[in-house]
Design a protein around this motif. Sequence first.
Motif, PDB file in Angstrom:
ATOM      1  N   UNK A   1       0.834  -1.182   0.308  1.00  0.00           N
ATOM      2  CA  UNK A   1       0.002  -0.127   0.088  1.00  0.00           C
ATOM      3  C   UNK A   1       0.780   1.215  -0.368  1.00  0.00           C
ATOM      4  N   UNK A   2       0.774   1.803  -1.067  1.00  0.00           N
ATOM      5  CA  UNK A   2       1.826   2.755  -1.178  1.00  0.00           C
ATOM      6  C   UNK A   2       1.390   3.774  -0.480  1.00  0.00           C
ATOM      7  N   UNK A   3       0.613   4.999  -0.186  1.00  0.00           N
ATOM      8  CA  UNK A   3       0.255   5.834   0.184  1.00  0.00           C
ATOM      9  C   UNK A   3       0.145   5.266   2.148  1.00  0.00           C
ATOM     10  N   UNK A   4       0.069   4.303   2.233  1.00  0.00           N
ATOM     11  CA  UNK A   4      -0.119   3.843   3.416  1.00  0.00           C
ATOM     12  C   UNK A   4       2.209   4.200   3.871  1.00  0.00           C
ATOM     13  N   UNK A   5       2.557   3.415   2.460  1.00  0.00           N
ATOM     14  CA  UNK A   5       3.847   3.691   3.106  1.00  0.00           C
ATOM     15  C   UNK A   5       4.788   5.224   3.318  1.00  0.00           C
ATOM     16  N   UNK A   6       4.241   5.463   2.174  1.00  0.00           N
ATOM     17  CA  UNK A   6       4.639   7.504   1.975  1.00  0.00           C
ATOM     18  C   UNK A   6       4.266   7.820   3.542  1.00  0.00           C
TER      19      UNK A   6
ATOM     20  N   UNK B   1       4.311 -11.981  13.149  1.00  0.00           N
ATOM     21  CA  UNK B   1       4.164 -10.879  13.937  1.00  0.00           C
ATOM     22  C   UNK B   1       4.727  -9.364  13.614  1.00  0.00           C
ATOM     23  N   UNK B   2       5.581  -9.809  12.626  1.00  0.00           N
ATOM     24  CA  UNK B   2       6.434  -8.460  11.714  1.00  0.00           C
ATOM     25  C   UNK B   2       5.321  -8.248  10.747  1.00  0.00           C
ATOM     26  N   UNK B   3       5.353  -8.918   9.995  1.00  0.00           N
ATOM     27  CA  UNK B   3       3.936  -8.391   8.772  1.00  0.00           C
ATOM     28  C   UNK B   3       2.147  -7.994   9.704  1.00  0.00           C
ATOM     29  N   UNK B   4       1.682  -8.196  10.420  1.00  0.00           N
ATOM     30  CA  UNK B   4       1.359  -8.180  11.349  1.00  0.00           C
ATOM     31  C   UNK B   4       1.152  -6.104  11.501  1.00  0.00           C
ATOM     32  N   UNK B   5       2.141  -6.112  12.171  1.00  0.00           N
ATOM     33  CA  UNK B   5       2.874  -4.478  12.561  1.00  0.00           C
ATOM     34  C   UNK B   5       2.857  -4.094  11.249  1.00  0.00           C
ATOM     35  N   UNK B   6       3.414  -4.223  10.037  1.00  0.00           N
ATOM     36  CA  UNK B   6       4.174  -4.199   8.847  1.00  0.00           C
ATOM     37  C   UNK B   6       3.082  -3.489   8.142  1.00  0.00           C
ATOM     38  N   UNK B   7       1.997  -4.177   7.785  1.00  0.00           N
ATOM     39  CA  UNK B   7       1.004  -4.291   6.953  1.00  0.00           C
ATOM     40  C   UNK B   7       0.030  -3.025   7.527  1.00  0.00           C
ATOM     41  N   UNK B   8       0.278  -2.731   8.757  1.00  0.00           N
ATOM     42  CA  UNK B   8      -0.146  -1.531   9.203  1.00  0.00           C
ATOM     43  C   UNK B   8       0.220  -0.140   8.334  1.00  0.00           C
ATOM     44  N   UNK B   9       1.925  -0.507   7.578  1.00  0.00           N
ATOM     45  CA  UNK B   9       2.398   0.888   7.106  1.00  0.00           C
ATOM     46  C   UNK B   9       2.112   0.444   5.454  1.00  0.00           C
TER      47      UNK B   9
ATOM     48  N   UNK C   1       3.584  -2.548   3.646  1.00  0.00           N
ATOM     49  CA  UNK C   1       4.542  -3.573   3.787  1.00  0.00           C
ATOM     50  C   UNK C   1       4.578  -4.572   4.160  1.00  0.00           C
ATOM     51  N   UNK C   2       4.536  -5.309   3.088  1.00  0.00           N
ATOM     52  CA  UNK C   2       4.176  -7.429   3.532  1.00  0.00           C
ATOM     53  C   UNK C   2       5.971  -7.794   3.028  1.00  0.00           C
ATOM     54  N   UNK C   3       6.432  -8.144   4.747  1.00  0.00           N
ATOM     55  CA  UNK C   3       7.999  -9.288   4.222  1.00  0.00           C
ATOM     56  C   UNK C   3       7.482 -10.421   3.402  1.00  0.00           C
ATOM     57  N   UNK C   4       8.537 -10.174   2.495  1.00  0.00           N
ATOM     58  CA  UNK C   4       7.607 -12.152   1.637  1.00  0.00           C
ATOM     59  C   UNK C   4       9.413 -12.855   2.643  1.00  0.00           C
ATOM     60  N   UNK C   5      10.002 -12.751   3.227  1.00  0.00           N
ATOM     61  CA  UNK C   5      10.750 -14.019   3.869  1.00  0.00           C
ATOM     62  C   UNK C   5      11.855 -13.439   4.437  1.00  0.00           C
TER      63      UNK C   5
END
Length: 151
Positions: free
Chosen positions: A6-11, A80-88, A90-94
Amino acid sequence: DYQITDPLLYIENAKFLGRMKSGTSGGDEANSDNKGKSPYESAENVVIDVRLRELVTSNTGKEDIVKFNPSEFEDILFKNANEVLSKRGVTLNSMTFVILPEEQTRMAIDAATAMAVYESKGLGELGKQLAIAKAGAARIELNQTAPAAAP
């Protein structure tokens, strides 16, 4: 390895990207940790790396270092990282988590593991005696340098 979902959340979490001017380091958020880095690397640090450090710090203190299972911890950390980062945005692939304990900690882990093995075989007292003997054993390290060439 990650992707911006989500580029808007990321920015929104790396606001200085929206204010970038050619040749600048990224504004106020580009602190001393980010000097010499591109604004995009700084954004990665602000949005991802800081959150990962926070998660690792808050979760490793709860772990028993002797029974620590890096693979299980990595799975939990990844979730846990993907839960936190999804709100920003971003998604970790690995993710790979590697723990590097200091020598004294490694020796303590080895001693505790060895004691568990001795106790499981009914040899706890022998294990204690061996651990004490090993702890008092001298450790000699030799470093040999090549002789200097004759003039």
